[in-house]
Design a protein around this motif. Sequence first.
Motif, PDB file in Angstrom:
ATOM      1  N   GLY A 301       0.812  -1.206   0.000  1.00  0.00           N
ATOM      2  CA  GLY A 301       0.000   0.000   0.000  1.00  0.00           C
ATOM      3  C   GLY A 301       0.843   1.252   0.000  1.00  0.00           C
ATOM      4  N   ALA A 302       1.902   1.260   0.803  1.00  0.00           N
ATOM      5  CA  ALA A 302       2.779   2.426   0.898  1.00  0.00           C
ATOM      6  C   ALA A 302       3.510   2.677  -0.415  1.00  0.00           C
ATOM      7  CB  ALA A 302       3.785   2.220   2.033  1.00  0.00           C
ATOM      8  N   ILE A 303       3.915   1.614  -1.097  1.00  0.00           N
ATOM      9  CA  ILE A 303       4.615   1.758  -2.379  1.00  0.00           C
ATOM     10  C   ILE A 303       3.718   2.406  -3.416  1.00  0.00           C
ATOM     11  CG2 ILE A 303       5.575   0.452  -4.324  1.00  0.00           C
ATOM     12  CD1 ILE A 303       6.626  -1.582  -2.234  1.00  0.00           C
ATOM     13  N   VAL A 304       2.471   1.924  -3.512  1.00  0.00           N
ATOM     14  CA  VAL A 304       1.554   2.466  -4.511  1.00  0.00           C
ATOM     15  C   VAL A 304       1.154   3.900  -4.160  1.00  0.00           C
ATOM     16  CG1 VAL A 304      -0.611   2.126  -5.731  1.00  0.00           C
ATOM     17  CG2 VAL A 304       0.698   0.149  -4.988  1.00  0.00           C
ATOM     18  N   ALA A 305       0.932   4.180  -2.875  1.00  0.00           N
ATOM     19  CA  ALA A 305       0.563   5.537  -2.463  1.00  0.00           C
ATOM     20  C   ALA A 305       1.685   6.531  -2.776  1.00  0.00           C
ATOM     21  CB  ALA A 305       0.229   5.559  -0.974  1.00  0.00           C
ATOM     22  N   ALA A 306       2.928   6.119  -2.553  1.00  0.00           N
ATOM     23  CA  ALA A 306       4.066   7.002  -2.838  1.00  0.00           C
ATOM     24  C   ALA A 306       4.160   7.300  -4.332  1.00  0.00           C
ATOM     25  CB  ALA A 306       5.369   6.362  -2.346  1.00  0.00           C
ATOM     26  N   GLU A 307       3.851   6.308  -5.150  1.00  0.00           N
ATOM     27  CA  GLU A 307       3.887   6.535  -6.596  1.00  0.00           C
ATOM     28  C   GLU A 307       2.804   7.516  -7.015  1.00  0.00           C
ATOM     29  OE1 GLU A 307       3.309   6.394 -10.794  1.00  0.00           O
ATOM     30  OE2 GLU A 307       1.775   5.911  -9.302  1.00  0.00           O
ATOM     31  N   ILE A 308       1.613   7.367  -6.446  1.00  0.00           N
ATOM     32  CA  ILE A 308       0.480   8.153  -6.921  1.00  0.00           C
ATOM     33  C   ILE A 308       0.590   9.622  -6.534  1.00  0.00           C
ATOM     34  CG2 ILE A 308      -1.268   8.087  -5.076  1.00  0.00           C
ATOM     35  CD1 ILE A 308      -1.802   7.055  -8.728  1.00  0.00           C
ATOM     36  N   VAL A 309       1.186   9.940  -5.394  1.00  0.00           N
ATOM     37  CA  VAL A 309       1.281  11.349  -4.985  1.00  0.00           C
ATOM     38  C   VAL A 309       2.428  12.072  -5.682  1.00  0.00           C
ATOM     39  CG1 VAL A 309       0.246  10.873  -2.721  1.00  0.00           C
ATOM     40  CG2 VAL A 309       2.753  10.898  -2.953  1.00  0.00           C
ATOM     41  N   SER A 310       3.241  11.342  -6.443  1.00  0.00           N
ATOM     42  CA  SER A 310       4.409  11.948  -7.094  1.00  0.00           C
ATOM     43  C   SER A 310       4.060  12.608  -8.425  1.00  0.00           C
ATOM     44  CB  SER A 310       5.500  10.884  -7.315  1.00  0.00           C
ATOM     45  OG  SER A 310       5.090   9.925  -8.283  1.00  0.00           O
ATOM     46  N   HIS A 311       2.779  12.539  -8.841  1.00  0.00           N
ATOM     47  CA  HIS A 311       2.371  13.127 -10.114  1.00  0.00           C
ATOM     48  C   HIS A 311       0.893  13.490 -10.054  1.00  0.00           C
ATOM     49  CE1 HIS A 311       0.275   9.384 -11.100  1.00  0.00           C
ATOM     50  NE2 HIS A 311       1.358   8.747 -10.692  1.00  0.00           N
ATOM     51  N   PHE A 312       0.424  14.194 -11.059  1.00  0.00           N
ATOM     52  CA  PHE A 312      -0.992  14.534 -11.162  1.00  0.00           C
ATOM     53  C   PHE A 312      -1.836  13.283 -11.380  1.00  0.00           C
ATOM     54  CE2 PHE A 312      -1.327  19.255 -12.683  1.00  0.00           C
ATOM     55  CZ  PHE A 312      -1.244  19.652 -11.358  1.00  0.00           C
ATOM     56  N   GLY A 313      -3.005  13.273 -10.764  1.00  0.00           N
ATOM     57  CA  GLY A 313      -3.985  12.239 -11.067  1.00  0.00           C
ATOM     58  C   GLY A 313      -3.912  11.028 -10.179  1.00  0.00           C
ATOM     59  N   ALA A 314      -4.995  10.229 -10.235  1.00  0.00           N
ATOM     60  CA  ALA A 314      -5.122   9.055  -9.360  1.00  0.00           C
ATOM     61  C   ALA A 314      -4.898   7.749 -10.117  1.00  0.00           C
ATOM     62  CB  ALA A 314      -6.499   9.055  -8.704  1.00  0.00           C
ATOM     63  N   ARG A 315      -4.150   7.798 -11.205  1.00  0.00           N
ATOM     64  CA  ARG A 315      -3.792   6.589 -11.930  1.00  0.00           C
ATOM     65  C   ARG A 315      -2.271   6.480 -11.978  1.00  0.00           C
ATOM     66  NH1 ARG A 315      -8.397   4.897 -14.747  1.00  0.00           N
ATOM     67  NH2 ARG A 315     -10.009   5.117 -13.150  1.00  0.00           N
ATOM     68  N   PRO A 316      -1.727   5.326 -11.631  1.00  0.00           N
ATOM     69  CA  PRO A 316      -0.268   5.164 -11.627  1.00  0.00           C
ATOM     70  C   PRO A 316       0.346   5.426 -12.995  1.00  0.00           C
ATOM     71  CG  PRO A 316      -1.342   3.358 -10.476  1.00  0.00           C
ATOM     72  CD  PRO A 316      -2.429   4.127 -11.159  1.00  0.00           C
ATOM     73  N   GLU A 317       1.524   6.011 -13.007  1.00  0.00           N
ATOM     74  CA  GLU A 317       2.248   6.253 -14.248  1.00  0.00           C
ATOM     75  C   GLU A 317       3.437   5.305 -14.403  1.00  0.00           C
ATOM     76  OE1 GLU A 317       3.249  10.395 -14.351  1.00  0.00           O
ATOM     77  OE2 GLU A 317       1.173  11.010 -14.783  1.00  0.00           O
ATOM     78  N   LYS A 318       3.842   4.680 -13.297  1.00  0.00           N
ATOM     79  CA  LYS A 318       4.929   3.706 -13.347  1.00  0.00           C
ATOM     80  C   LYS A 318       4.359   2.292 -13.288  1.00  0.00           C
ATOM     81  CE  LYS A 318       8.330   6.727 -11.108  1.00  0.00           C
ATOM     82  NZ  LYS A 318       9.223   6.900  -9.937  1.00  0.00           N
ATOM     83  N   ASN A 319       5.155   1.327 -13.685  1.00  0.00           N
ATOM     84  CA  ASN A 319       4.759  -0.077 -13.624  1.00  0.00           C
ATOM     85  C   ASN A 319       4.737  -0.518 -12.158  1.00  0.00           C
ATOM     86  OD1 ASN A 319       5.040  -3.014 -13.522  1.00  0.00           O
ATOM     87  ND2 ASN A 319       5.298  -2.896 -15.737  1.00  0.00           N
ATOM     88  N   LEU A 320       3.550  -0.719 -11.607  1.00  0.00           N
ATOM     89  CA  LEU A 320       3.441  -1.040 -10.184  1.00  0.00           C
ATOM     90  C   LEU A 320       4.054  -2.391  -9.847  1.00  0.00           C
ATOM     91  CD1 LEU A 320      -0.148   0.203  -9.248  1.00  0.00           C
ATOM     92  CD2 LEU A 320       2.037   1.409  -9.063  1.00  0.00           C
ATOM     93  N   GLN A 321       3.897  -3.353 -10.736  1.00  0.00           N
ATOM     94  CA  GLN A 321       4.460  -4.669 -10.456  1.00  0.00           C
ATOM     95  C   GLN A 321       5.977  -4.607 -10.388  1.00  0.00           C
ATOM     96  OE1 GLN A 321       2.437  -7.513  -9.724  1.00  0.00           O
ATOM     97  NE2 GLN A 321       4.442  -7.844  -8.835  1.00  0.00           N
ATOM     98  N   ARG A 322       6.571  -3.776 -11.242  1.00  0.00           N
ATOM     99  CA  ARG A 322       8.024  -3.618 -11.200  1.00  0.00           C
ATOM    100  C   ARG A 322       8.455  -2.954  -9.899  1.00  0.00           C
ATOM    101  NH1 ARG A 322       9.800  -0.892 -16.390  1.00  0.00           N
ATOM    102  NH2 ARG A 322       9.040  -2.897 -17.182  1.00  0.00           N
ATOM    103  N   LEU A 323       7.657  -1.968  -9.453  1.00  0.00           N
ATOM    104  CA  LEU A 323       7.979  -1.320  -8.173  1.00  0.00           C
ATOM    105  C   LEU A 323       7.933  -2.340  -7.030  1.00  0.00           C
ATOM    106  CD1 LEU A 323       6.016   2.069  -8.390  1.00  0.00           C
ATOM    107  CD2 LEU A 323       8.488   1.714  -8.620  1.00  0.00           C
TER     108      LEU A 323
END
Length: 326
Positions: A301-323
Amino acid sequence: MTDTPYDVLAIGNAIVDVISSASDAFITDQKLVKGGMDLIDAERAVGLYEAMGPGKQVSGGAAANTLSGLAMLGAKCSFIGQVADDELGKFYAHDLRAAGVDFAVPPGAEDAPTGRCLILVTPDGERTMNTFLGASHYLPASAISDDAVSNARILFLEGYMWDPPEPRAAMRQAIEIARKARTEIAFGTCADFCVRTHREDFRKLIDDNMIDILFANEEEAGILEDSDPEAAIETLARDVPLLVITRGPRGAIAIQDGKRYEVAALPTSVVDTTGAGDLFAAGFLAGRVKGESIDRCLQMGAIVAAEIVSHFGARPEKNLQRLMDE
């Protein structure tokens, strides 16, 4: 993963998010409460949209955001929500399906247009949301499939949907089906005003053992129990099988069977907090359906939340599985 048709089936608002940068002065001029979420009518939605700067459109709504993150992490997901037979409705359905989420609910018969949320992000990353619910207010109980709910691993319910009577009836029906089928029920309180408005109903769901996993932030927990957050967390932890509390920059905690687990927030530059809680839930539930430990679920949860607040919008821009693999 399970061999059931869906890992997570969610019911929520079908809303197109329109996200735009805004100055603090604009927030003041428009008489908005910075960091808040206001429900607005169609006239206000049109006026504010016209006053906003250039924006980015994406299919949104709290539960749909969570499902999009789950789908990126390999979960099989389905969404139940209501759009209208209009351009935004067509955009919403296509965008959500393109994200890997099944969405088969036909457009509503009401005259109400597809809902939209106008999200203004100030330079400090704080988001101010203005929501016109439109067609999503009219989700009928007939949209609930007994088989889909019974065969899902987890039924995820969005607290925002408790306000209008038709979606509330639909969710109550889904809860009854899920409880009989032993489908795990997860519930997100979503916002402080939701808890203030529906505190008695939410509390009754808990008292009647209708919630297996409760997602809330500290403030919402305090409102729900009418006490300070820490005391509220202790009470709620005794009343729900699994409690998950987000704490913004201080990370999150989970309590199960009296044992408390904690995770720190990952360091990141905060650009936009839109969807942070939604995507935290996505990471946590992705771990849940994979049979991960509570510690690992919190970490995901923390990994995905950190990704999402790093850019505009509520859709991930990086490959979550890779993260996750990293």
